[in-house]
Design a protein around this motif. Structure first.
Motif, PDB file in Angstrom:
ATOM      1  N   CYS A   1      -4.898 -68.434  31.043  1.00 18.45           N
ATOM      2  CA  CYS A   1      -5.046 -67.730  29.766  1.00 18.45           C
ATOM      3  C   CYS A   1      -4.210 -66.457  29.725  1.00 18.45           C
ATOM      4  CB  CYS A   1      -6.511 -67.414  29.508  1.00 18.45           C
ATOM      5  SG  CYS A   1      -7.304 -66.457  30.804  1.00 18.45           S
ATOM      6  N   LEU A   2      -3.814 -65.928  30.887  1.00 17.01           N
ATOM      7  CA  LEU A   2      -2.983 -64.731  30.918  1.00 17.01           C
ATOM      8  C   LEU A   2      -1.560 -64.995  30.432  1.00 17.01           C
ATOM      9  CD1 LEU A   2      -4.291 -63.337  34.286  1.00 17.01           C
ATOM     10  CD2 LEU A   2      -4.331 -62.084  32.120  1.00 17.01           C
ATOM     11  N   GLY A   3      -1.225 -66.257  30.225  1.00 11.52           N
ATOM     12  CA  GLY A   3       0.045 -66.552  29.576  1.00 11.52           C
ATOM     13  C   GLY A   3       0.160 -65.914  28.214  1.00 11.52           C
ATOM     14  N   VAL A   4      -0.967 -65.722  27.531  1.00 12.75           N
ATOM     15  CA  VAL A   4      -0.952 -65.075  26.217  1.00 12.75           C
ATOM     16  C   VAL A   4      -0.464 -63.639  26.336  1.00 12.75           C
ATOM     17  CG1 VAL A   4      -2.407 -64.251  24.321  1.00 12.75           C
ATOM     18  CG2 VAL A   4      -2.714 -66.569  25.227  1.00 12.75           C
ATOM     19  N   GLN A   5      -0.951 -62.904  27.341  1.00 12.65           N
ATOM     20  CA  GLN A   5      -0.500 -61.529  27.519  1.00 12.65           C
ATOM     21  C   GLN A   5       0.997 -61.473  27.804  1.00 12.65           C
ATOM     22  OE1 GLN A   5      -3.440 -62.628  28.404  1.00 12.65           O
ATOM     23  NE2 GLN A   5      -4.898 -61.100  27.699  1.00 12.65           N
ATOM     24  N   ILE A   6       1.490 -62.447  28.567  1.00 12.56           N
ATOM     25  CA  ILE A   6       2.932 -62.493  28.825  1.00 12.56           C
ATOM     26  C   ILE A   6       3.682 -62.791  27.535  1.00 12.56           C
ATOM     27  CG2 ILE A   6       4.749 -63.693  30.107  1.00 12.56           C
ATOM     28  CD1 ILE A   6       2.687 -64.177  32.333  1.00 12.56           C
ATOM     29  N   PHE A   7       3.147 -63.697  26.718  1.00 14.78           N
ATOM     30  CA  PHE A   7       3.739 -63.955  25.404  1.00 14.78           C
ATOM     31  C   PHE A   7       3.877 -62.668  24.603  1.00 14.78           C
ATOM     32  CE2 PHE A   7       2.292 -68.604  25.150  1.00 14.78           C
ATOM     33  CZ  PHE A   7       3.570 -69.083  25.240  1.00 14.78           C
ATOM     34  N   PHE A   8       2.846 -61.854  24.608  1.00 16.60           N
ATOM     35  CA  PHE A   8       2.862 -60.642  23.801  1.00 16.60           C
ATOM     36  C   PHE A   8       3.915 -59.654  24.296  1.00 16.60           C
ATOM     37  CE2 PHE A   8      -1.874 -61.139  22.402  1.00 16.60           C
ATOM     38  CZ  PHE A   8      -1.491 -62.087  21.471  1.00 16.60           C
ATOM     39  N   VAL A   9       4.118 -59.565  25.615  1.00 11.26           N
ATOM     40  CA  VAL A   9       5.181 -58.705  26.135  1.00 11.26           C
ATOM     41  C   VAL A   9       6.540 -59.221  25.666  1.00 11.26           C
ATOM     42  CG1 VAL A   9       6.273 -57.769  28.206  1.00 11.26           C
ATOM     43  CG2 VAL A   9       3.793 -58.066  28.151  1.00 11.26           C
ATOM     44  N   ILE A  10       6.750 -60.528  25.771  1.00 11.55           N
ATOM     45  CA  ILE A  10       8.008 -61.121  25.298  1.00 11.55           C
ATOM     46  C   ILE A  10       8.185 -60.867  23.809  1.00 11.55           C
ATOM     47  CG2 ILE A  10       9.265 -63.286  24.995  1.00 11.55           C
ATOM     48  CD1 ILE A  10       7.802 -64.333  27.501  1.00 11.55           C
ATOM     49  N   SER A  11       7.104 -60.984  23.058  1.00 11.98           N
ATOM     50  CA  SER A  11       7.175 -60.779  21.619  1.00 11.98           C
ATOM     51  C   SER A  11       7.613 -59.364  21.280  1.00 11.98           C
ATOM     52  CB  SER A  11       5.817 -61.078  20.981  1.00 11.98           C
ATOM     53  OG  SER A  11       5.874 -60.936  19.582  1.00 11.98           O
TER      54      SER A  11
ATOM     55  N   GLY B   1       4.708 -52.587  25.566  1.00 17.43           N
ATOM     56  CA  GLY B   1       5.460 -52.730  26.802  1.00 17.43           C
ATOM     57  C   GLY B   1       6.722 -53.550  26.615  1.00 17.43           C
ATOM     58  N   GLY B   2       6.638 -54.601  25.794  1.00 14.13           N
ATOM     59  CA  GLY B   2       7.826 -55.394  25.507  1.00 14.13           C
ATOM     60  C   GLY B   2       8.877 -54.603  24.755  1.00 14.13           C
ATOM     61  N   ILE B   3       8.428 -53.759  23.819  1.00 16.71           N
ATOM     62  CA  ILE B   3       9.373 -52.894  23.106  1.00 16.71           C
ATOM     63  C   ILE B   3      10.063 -51.951  24.086  1.00 16.71           C
ATOM     64  CG2 ILE B   3       9.555 -51.053  21.389  1.00 16.71           C
ATOM     65  CD1 ILE B   3       7.247 -52.378  19.877  1.00 16.71           C
ATOM     66  N   GLY B   4       9.281 -51.382  25.024  1.00 16.58           N
ATOM     67  CA  GLY B   4       9.876 -50.522  26.038  1.00 16.58           C
ATOM     68  C   GLY B   4      10.915 -51.260  26.864  1.00 16.58           C
ATOM     69  N   CYS B   5      10.646 -52.530  27.196  1.00 13.76           N
ATOM     70  CA  CYS B   5      11.626 -53.330  27.931  1.00 13.76           C
ATOM     71  C   CYS B   5      12.904 -53.495  27.122  1.00 13.76           C
ATOM     72  CB  CYS B   5      11.038 -54.689  28.279  1.00 13.76           C
ATOM     73  SG  CYS B   5       9.748 -54.655  29.551  1.00 13.76           S
ATOM     74  N   TYR B   6      12.760 -53.674  25.811  1.00 11.38           N
ATOM     75  CA  TYR B   6      13.969 -53.790  24.992  1.00 11.38           C
ATOM     76  C   TYR B   6      14.767 -52.491  24.980  1.00 11.38           C
ATOM     77  CZ  TYR B   6      17.274 -54.246  21.282  1.00 11.38           C
ATOM     78  OH  TYR B   6      18.454 -54.243  20.593  1.00 11.38           O
TER      79      TYR B   6
ATOM     80  N   ALA C   1       8.805 -44.825  30.807  1.00 11.08           N
ATOM     81  CA  ALA C   1       7.451 -44.325  30.565  1.00 11.08           C
ATOM     82  C   ALA C   1       6.691 -45.245  29.617  1.00 11.08           C
ATOM     83  CB  ALA C   1       7.509 -42.907  29.996  1.00 11.08           C
ATOM     84  N   VAL C   2       7.369 -45.735  28.590  1.00  5.83           N
ATOM     85  CA  VAL C   2       6.732 -46.673  27.661  1.00  5.83           C
ATOM     86  C   VAL C   2       6.262 -47.917  28.409  1.00  5.83           C
ATOM     87  CG1 VAL C   2       7.124 -48.181  25.674  1.00  5.83           C
ATOM     88  CG2 VAL C   2       8.021 -45.842  25.657  1.00  5.83           C
ATOM     89  N   VAL C   3       7.132 -48.477  29.237  1.00  8.48           N
ATOM     90  CA  VAL C   3       6.774 -49.683  29.992  1.00  8.48           C
ATOM     91  C   VAL C   3       5.653 -49.391  30.978  1.00  8.48           C
ATOM     92  CG1 VAL C   3       7.613 -51.443  31.598  1.00  8.48           C
ATOM     93  CG2 VAL C   3       9.092 -50.654  29.731  1.00  8.48           C
ATOM     94  N   GLY C   4       5.764 -48.281  31.708  1.00 13.09           N
ATOM     95  CA  GLY C   4       4.774 -47.968  32.738  1.00 13.09           C
ATOM     96  C   GLY C   4       3.394 -47.699  32.179  1.00 13.09           C
ATOM     97  N   VAL C   5       3.319 -46.890  31.138  1.00 17.16           N
ATOM     98  CA  VAL C   5       2.005 -46.600  30.530  1.00 17.16           C
ATOM     99  C   VAL C   5       1.411 -47.866  29.926  1.00 17.16           C
ATOM    100  CG1 VAL C   5       0.841 -45.319  28.686  1.00 17.16           C
ATOM    101  CG2 VAL C   5       2.515 -44.164  30.146  1.00 17.16           C
ATOM    102  N   SER C   6       2.240 -48.685  29.310  1.00 13.03           N
ATOM    103  CA  SER C   6       1.745 -49.933  28.711  1.00 13.03           C
ATOM    104  C   SER C   6       1.192 -50.864  29.788  1.00 13.03           C
ATOM    105  CB  SER C   6       2.873 -50.621  27.937  1.00 13.03           C
ATOM    106  OG  SER C   6       3.321 -49.815  26.872  1.00 13.03           O
ATOM    107  N   TRP C   7       1.882 -50.941  30.923  1.00  9.98           N
ATOM    108  CA  TRP C   7       1.372 -51.772  32.017  1.00  9.98           C
ATOM    109  C   TRP C   7       0.021 -51.251  32.518  1.00  9.98           C
ATOM    110  CZ3 TRP C   7       1.100 -49.890  37.229  1.00  9.98           C
ATOM    111  CH2 TRP C   7       0.569 -50.815  38.129  1.00  9.98           C
ATOM    112  N   LEU C   8      -0.102 -49.952  32.687  1.00  9.85           N
ATOM    113  CA  LEU C   8      -1.362 -49.380  33.169  1.00  9.85           C
ATOM    114  C   LEU C   8      -2.513 -49.684  32.217  1.00  9.85           C
ATOM    115  CD1 LEU C   8      -0.072 -45.904  34.400  1.00  9.85           C
ATOM    116  CD2 LEU C   8      -0.867 -47.792  35.839  1.00  9.85           C
TER     117      LEU C   8
END
Length: 404
Positions: free
Chosen positions: A104-114, A251-256, A270-277
């Motif tokens: 089910c954690l595939g959904v969270q990965i989808f959201f990061v990609i999104s 977090g996905g936006i930060g990756c972009y 910082a965007v990616v790191g805080v989002s991951w936390l």
């Protein structure tokens, strides 16, 4: 994310040309590796390139996330799938059902990609073009999937009950959840989350025009507002701000931003790191439970954190160009199949499992594998005969202006 924002600066290695990527969530079109360049956000002289290679690794990650969700729906949970198997998946897959429960954690990965893809897709586009892109990519396959599942469930020999006409018609809007109608597709709750993300991003970023400063402020503001919503316990705020899903999109936006401006951008990190936390907190809070005799699955908090971390890390690695070696052409096809596969695999999977395992008496593992293969084949049919012809037609109907 609270650091002072520097003046708007050009990306270090941007390339002109439109970025035509999309997701659903998770989830649709193959991704171009290079963003649009617009006035005020131009590439430095001497660093322009004609090519815009696809991020095929992102397509592959999307398919992996979809297969994770499919494993969860077919072998990692109870409910209607237990009826299809004739017993709990814990009995059908005594060694793997615990592993499938993490799918089910595939959904969270989808959201990061999104978050990554929607930021790239919306950069430099008008609001109308952005809306046309989202609607034309999401709805054609979705409409057919809703009607197909309804028709199959209405067959007299299928054990699962079809919804009434009113609920089915409401489902065609993709607004069945806020309207209180029953869902034809169980996975559509993620599409409702995606739509709310699109609306927030369109109003706050696309409408005024995407810039680095505006995107960073959007990420910081949404993060803070989502935390306030979580503390306030106001349903309306939860509905709009989605505190449990926001960190994955952000977090996905930060990756972009890392992809566009380079890996030396401390604010993007910082965007990616805080989002991951924050994201791992909500993943653990929502999915972990202590072991008990009555629980179907026991998910370890450490494993949940590890999977979320790997998801963030892979999208970040792709953003920074560390996955360029995964440039196989077949990944483009895999990415194209992900969205229709995601739509049909659960409910039609119940019917296939019941037919293969209950009717033909195939072993559990053979049934599982064959069901996945058949759903991928159906996804190809939907992509070839529904998405490819209808997407451009619907897109032109919404935004008939020629591309510049």
């Amino acid at each position: 994310m609270t650091a002072p924002l520097p003046a708007e600066a050009p990306p270090p290695a941007a390339v002109p040309g439109p970025s035509t990527s999309s997701v659903s969530a998770l989830l649709t079109r193959p991704v171009s590796a290079v963003p649009d360049v617009r006035k005020g956000d131009a590439a430095p002289p001497g660093k322009r390139s004609r090519g815009a290679p696809r991020l095929r690794a992102l397509d592959g990650l999307r398919l992996i996330a979809a297969l994770m969700v499919a494993a969860y729906h077919l072998g990692g949970r109870n409910g209607e799938i237990a009826q299809a198997w004739g017993s709990s998946p814990a009995r059908q897959f005594p060694s793997l059902h615990g592993l499938f429960a993490y799918g089910c954690l595939g959904v969270q990965i989808f959201f990061v990609i999104s978050g990554f893809v929607i930021c790239m897709s919306g950069w430099g586009r008008s609001l109308r073009a952005f809306i046309a892109s989202r609607v034309s990519r999401l709805y054609p396959a979705y409409w057919v999937a809703v009607l197909l599942v309804t028709a199959v469930f209405a067959l007299p020999w299928v054990a699962f009950e079809a919804l009434g006409p009113s609920d089915v018609l409401t489902n065609l809007t993709m607004l069945q959840q806020p309207l209180g109608a029953k869902r034809v597709l169980g996975v559509c709750w993620t599409l409702w989350a995606e739509m709310r993300f699109y609306a927030l991003f369109a109003l706050c970023v696309v409408l005024p025009g995407a810039t680095r400063r505006r995107v960073v402020l959007f990420c910081a503001g949404w993060t803070l507002a989502a935390a306030v919503a979580q503390a306030a316990h106001v349903p309306a705020l939860d509905l709009v701000l989605m505190p449990q899903y926001a960190p994955f999109f952000i977090g996905g936006i930060g990756c972009y931003l890392l992809h566009r401006y380079g890996g030396r951008d401390p604010v993007a990190w910082a965007v990616v790191g805080v989002s991951w936390l924050i994201g791992q907190h909500f993943a653990v809070a929502g999915l972990w439970h202590p072991p008990s005799a009555t629980a179907f699955s026991y998910r370890s908090a450490l494993v949940v954190i590890a999977i979320v971390t790997v998801g963030f890390a892979l999208v970040t690695a792709i953003a920074l160009g560390r996955m360029r070696w995964a440039d196989w052409r077949w990944l483009t096809v895999a990415g194209a199949l992900t969205y229709p596969f995601y739509l049909v695999h659960e409910h039609l999977g119940w019917v296939v499992v019941q037919g293969l395992h209950g009717g033909l008496r195939l072993p559990s593992y053979a049934t599982f594998a064959l069901t996945i293969v058949l759903m991928l084949a159906l996804a190809w049919v939907l992509h070839r005969w529904v998405e490819r012809p209808l997407t451009p037609v619907l897109k032109r109907a919404i935004d008939p202006r020629p591309k510049r």
